[in-house]
Design a protein around this motif. Structure first.
Motif, PDB file in Angstrom:
ATOM      1  N   ASP A 142      -4.142   1.497  -3.943  1.00 25.28           N
ATOM      2  CA  ASP A 142      -4.369   0.111  -3.518  1.00 25.28           C
ATOM      3  C   ASP A 142      -5.068   0.008  -2.171  1.00 25.28           C
ATOM      4  OD1 ASP A 142      -3.037  -0.757  -5.848  1.00 25.28           O
ATOM      5  OD2 ASP A 142      -1.105  -0.644  -4.842  1.00 25.28           O
ATOM      6  N   SER A 185       0.821  -1.209   0.000  1.00 24.20           N
ATOM      7  CA  SER A 185       0.000   0.000   0.000  1.00 24.20           C
ATOM      8  C   SER A 185       0.851   1.254   0.000  1.00 24.20           C
ATOM      9  CB  SER A 185      -0.905   0.013   1.231  1.00 24.20           C
ATOM     10  OG  SER A 185      -1.662  -1.164   1.295  1.00 24.20           O
ATOM     11  N   ARG A 197      -7.756  -3.158   1.847  1.00 28.25           N
ATOM     12  CA  ARG A 197      -7.228  -3.611   0.549  1.00 28.25           C
ATOM     13  C   ARG A 197      -8.051  -4.843   0.210  1.00 28.25           C
ATOM     14  NH1 ARG A 197      -2.114  -3.415   1.408  1.00 28.25           N
ATOM     15  NH2 ARG A 197      -1.979  -5.413   2.436  1.00 28.25           N
TER      16      ARG A 197
END
Length: 181
Positions: A126, A25, A143
């Motif tokens: 993300d 991320s 996520r």
């Protein structure tokens, strides 16, 4: 003219590099929202990992085109100084190596906890952000179907819990001021 535009775009891209929040991320730091210009805060952070605890003070100043952040040990020694602007990117100065404390990540979490949701979404990659349905005081970052971390706002403190990397940051605000710029 095309070459000038390409050079400008490539230099902008270099300045706005993402901050990695975990292995998968990223977050692109966002400008200071107008409603936060001139705000200054002193906060005490307690970072808890399965192996260790770290305590530090964090002084942050939010200016129209710049963020200044200083991390201090509980004894007042400067651990790091960080300045960020969209034009120059992140500039850090580390005086003392502080194991497990990354100034860039501290700045990213500061924004994720305090910036308006619409602004945060512009920088997320993300990850999706959802507010807790009960009281809107918890920001959950997902996520896919996996909860990566959350930021919970309480009356006396905030608590950031990273479920993937197994650590917590308890944030107690000691003082908040308005500064002239």
């Amino acid at each position: 003219m095309c070459i000038v535009l390409l050079n400008a775009c490539s230099s902008l891209e270099k300045q706005n590099k993402p901050v990695f929040l975990d292995q998968h991320s990223q977050f692109y730091l966002q400008p200071v929202p107008k409603e936060l210009w001139g705000h200054s805060s002193l906060q005490k952070l307690l970072i808890t990992t399965p192996q260790d605890n770290h305590e530090l003070l964090l002084q942050t100043e939010l200016l129209p085109n710049q963020i200044n952040m200083v991390g201090l040990s509980p004894a007042g020694l400067v651990l790091f100084k960080l300045t960020w602007s969209q034009e120059a990117g992140i500039q850090t100065n580390t005086n003392i190596m502080a194991k497990g404390i990354d100034a860039k990540v501290m700045l990213a979490y500061y924004q994720l906890a305090n910036w308006p949701i619409a602004v945060i979404r512009l920088g997320l990659q993300d990850l999706l952000i959802k507010l807790s349905p009960e009281d809107q005081q918890t920001r959950d970052f997902w996520r896919g179907h996996e909860l990566v971390f959350s930021v919970e706002h309480k009356a006396k403190h905030n608590l950031m819990t990273h479920y993937i990397n197994h650590y917590q940051i308890k944030i107690e605000t000691i003082s908040q001021n308005i500064i002239e710029f």
